[in-house]
Design an enzyme around this catalytic site. Structure first.
Site, PDB file in Angstrom:
ATOM      1  N   GLY A 132     -58.265 -21.304  96.587  1.00  0.00           N
ATOM      2  CA  GLY A 132     -59.245 -22.841  97.210  1.00  0.00           C
ATOM      3  C   GLY A 132     -59.585 -23.912  96.410  1.00  0.00           C
ATOM      4  N   LEU A 133     -58.904 -23.275  95.190  1.00  0.00           N
ATOM      5  CA  LEU A 133     -59.305 -24.553  93.141  1.00  0.00           C
ATOM      6  C   LEU A 133     -57.655 -25.243  93.658  1.00  0.00           C
ATOM      7  CD1 LEU A 133     -61.471 -22.887  91.265  1.00  0.00           C
ATOM      8  CD2 LEU A 133     -61.807 -24.203  93.475  1.00  0.00           C
ATOM      9  N   SER A 134     -56.825 -24.817  94.915  1.00  0.00           N
ATOM     10  CA  SER A 134     -55.223 -25.164  94.002  1.00  0.00           C
ATOM     11  C   SER A 134     -54.770 -24.907  93.016  1.00  0.00           C
ATOM     12  CB  SER A 134     -55.301 -26.530  94.423  1.00  0.00           C
ATOM     13  OG  SER A 134     -53.879 -27.508  94.569  1.00  0.00           O
ATOM     14  N   SER A 135     -55.123 -23.618  92.462  1.00  0.00           N
ATOM     15  CA  SER A 135     -53.947 -23.162  91.178  1.00  0.00           C
ATOM     16  C   SER A 135     -52.715 -23.372  90.859  1.00  0.00           C
ATOM     17  CB  SER A 135     -54.501 -22.074  90.916  1.00  0.00           C
ATOM     18  OG  SER A 135     -54.613 -20.401  92.025  1.00  0.00           O
ATOM     19  N   SER A 136     -52.372 -23.247  92.464  1.00  0.00           N
ATOM     20  CA  SER A 136     -50.931 -23.071  92.338  1.00  0.00           C
ATOM     21  C   SER A 136     -50.294 -24.751  91.552  1.00  0.00           C
ATOM     22  CB  SER A 136     -50.075 -23.290  93.709  1.00  0.00           C
ATOM     23  OG  SER A 136     -50.311 -23.759  94.888  1.00  0.00           O
ATOM     24  N   ALA A 137     -51.008 -26.356  92.920  1.00  0.00           N
ATOM     25  CA  ALA A 137     -50.848 -27.270  92.263  1.00  0.00           C
ATOM     26  C   ALA A 137     -50.770 -27.338  91.452  1.00  0.00           C
ATOM     27  CB  ALA A 137     -51.249 -27.531  93.810  1.00  0.00           C
ATOM     28  N   ALA A 138     -51.832 -26.793  90.215  1.00  0.00           N
ATOM     29  CA  ALA A 138     -52.354 -27.023  89.167  1.00  0.00           C
ATOM     30  C   ALA A 138     -51.719 -26.508  87.498  1.00  0.00           C
ATOM     31  CB  ALA A 138     -53.923 -26.556  88.554  1.00  0.00           C
ATOM     32  N   ASP A 180     -53.297 -31.797  96.866  1.00  0.00           N
ATOM     33  CA  ASP A 180     -53.821 -30.902  95.585  1.00  0.00           C
ATOM     34  C   ASP A 180     -53.680 -31.904  94.914  1.00  0.00           C
ATOM     35  OD1 ASP A 180     -54.929 -29.514  97.485  1.00  0.00           O
ATOM     36  OD2 ASP A 180     -53.135 -27.749  97.798  1.00  0.00           O
TER      37      ASP A 180
HETATM   38  C1  GLA Z   1     -54.843 -26.171 100.454  1.00  0.00           C
HETATM   39  C2  GLA Z   1     -53.781 -27.458 101.163  1.00  0.00           C
HETATM   40  C3  GLA Z   1     -54.271 -29.370 100.823  1.00  0.00           C
HETATM   41  C4  GLA Z   1     -54.708 -29.032 101.552  1.00  0.00           C
HETATM   42  C5  GLA Z   1     -56.022 -27.826 101.874  1.00  0.00           C
HETATM   43  C6  GLA Z   1     -56.919 -28.008 103.145  1.00  0.00           C
HETATM   44  O1  GLA Z   1     -55.200 -26.108  99.919  1.00  0.00           O
HETATM   45  O2  GLA Z   1     -52.770 -27.384  99.910  1.00  0.00           O
HETATM   46  O3  GLA Z   1     -52.493 -29.307 101.485  1.00  0.00           O
HETATM   47  O4  GLA Z   1     -53.857 -28.992 103.181  1.00  0.00           O
HETATM   48  O5  GLA Z   1     -55.084 -26.942 101.874  1.00  0.00           O
HETATM   49  O6  GLA Z   1     -57.777 -29.245 103.054  1.00  0.00           O
END
Ligand code: GLA
Length: 401
Positions: A132-138, A180
């Site tokens: 939910g906090l985008s730890s994978s992209a971080a 993200d």
């Molecule tokens: C995840 C995805 C993002 C985006 C969000 C929803 O975080 O990685 O690209 O689609 O969900 O807004």
């Protein structure tokens, strides 16, 4: 960029671990901080080339690292067991559920454009990997910045957004957009990032005069699951099915249809052609696009009450139109909305699992967090142990410290 109080001890500990565990020269150890992000408005529109808003948090992934002369990567994690090791000349394929995927994906993405002569040894820590906090992209961004640094590569934020998207789309198999990575790389404290995912243009919107002091509540559901094994990719297909019908109807058929290639007027004229899930996904998309526009204006005007109402409306649309919630997450969302001092709330990130986000009056944040935590524990005692509510603030984008 300065370290937040909660990170100073962690950074020192990770630096020491790089020296002790891998025998690195202390003077060579550097640190990347890569924040988690929230997206108050603009959920699930990035992959359809819509506009989004985002902010980085004052919490994130920290990676301490030192260069090696050999083209080899060796990593340890304060959160996951084992060691990850691979040669840059022979990066192994993705392995389901392995925390080393992000580093391997980063090395491959970079090597598609650059020659990497040097590897690194490093230790990571990221406390909030529940989703939910985008730890994978971080994490992906942290490895990209570290590998670039040890190889003296000067890569722009825009290129790093592409590279991290390549990790997620190519190596990890998630068909997500650029929300993200862009949030993690481009955010500045207290500014609302406004990003057009079609043109990739962004601007940082300063809060209007009189914007009340606020905090960001992060309420975990206790449900963890990698996004790639949720309905995320199916929803992308459903959006594209809707886009295909509408683009055909307006006489602009596309091989890669996206809802963002249609105007609101075209949707109003032809939306009745849609039925079932594609109809609901399109309703979410066009509603969300309008909310982003209104939300940016409200932020600029310092009107958190209006901004918050739009965030909650976005949350409701995620429940009824995008259908990405699940029962515990919907309970959490409703608890937050009913909490005194909360301006607005919604699922954070993809919303299939993970956490909800709320904007709350600064003075009401601690009491609100305690209230939500105890009410949620009563509703879902089985999940309560992994469902804290954190009080966060907005923060800066990723960088090598
Ligand atoms: C995840 C995805 C993002 C985006 C969000 C929803 O975080 O990685 O690209 O689609 O969900 O807004």
């Amino acid at each position: 960029m300065t370290l937040h109080d909660n990170e100073i001890d962690c950074v020192e500990e990770l630096r020491n671990q790089v020296v002790e565990r891998f025998g690195a020269d202390p003077s060579q150890v550097r640190v990347v901080r890569s924040p988690y992000r929230v997206c108050p408005l603009g959920a699930h529109v990035d992959h359809q080339l819509g506009q989004v808003t985002a902010m980085a948090l004052d919490q994130g992934v920290v990676l301490a690292y030192a260069p090696t002369n050999a083209a080899r990567v060796r990593l340890a994690s304060a959160d996951f067991p084992g060691e990850v090791a691979f040669d840059l000349a022979d990066v192994p394929a993705r392995s389901q559920g392995d925390w080393g995927n992000f580093a391997r994906g980063a090395a491959l993405a970079l090597q598609s454009r650059y020659v990497l002569h040097r590897g690194l040894v490093g230790v990571t820590r990221g406390r909030l990997a529940e989703g939910g906090l985008s730890s994978s992209a971080a994490v992906g961004v942290a490895y990209l910045l570290a590998l670039e640094h040890v190889n003296s590569l000067d890569v722009s934020c825009e290129d790093n957004i592409d590279l991290d998207q390549a990790i997620e789309n190519g190596y990890l198999g998630l068909r997500n957009g650029i929300l993200d990575q862009a949030a993690i790389l481009l955010s500045r404290q207290d500014q609302l990032l406004h990003l057009d995912c079609a043109t990739r243009q962004h601007r940082r919107v300063a809060p209007g005069p009189g914007l009340a002091p606020y905090r960001i509540l992060i309420a975990f559901s206790g449900l963890r699951q990698a996004l790639v094994s949720t309905d995320y990719n199916r929803r992308v297909d459903e959006c594209q099915a809707a886009a295909r019908v509408l683009l055909d109807a307006v006489g602009r058929p596309a091989s890669d249809p996206r809802l963002g290639r249609l105007t609101a007027a075209e949707y109003a004229a032809h939306g009745r052609l849609l039925v079932g899930p594609p109809a609901r996904r399109a309703a979410h998309f066009f509603g969300e696009v309008a909310r982003v526009e209104q939300g940016v204006q409200a932020w600029q005007a310092g009107d958190l009450a209006t901004f918050g109402r739009l965030v909650t409306a976005s949350g409701e649309s995620s429940v009824s139109n995008y259908e990405c919630g699940c029962a515990p997450l919907i309970d959490l969302f409703r608890l937050l909305v009913a909490t005194p001092g909360v301006y607005g709330a919604r699922f954070s990130g993809a919303g299939f699992r993970g956490c909800c986000v709320a904007l709350v009056e600064a003075d009401a944040a601690a009491a609100g967090a305690a209230r939500v935590e105890s009410h949620y524990a009563r509703l879902h005692p089985d999940l309560a142990a992994a469902a804290p509510v954190l009080v966060c603030a907005s923060g800066d984008g990723a960088c090598v410290l």
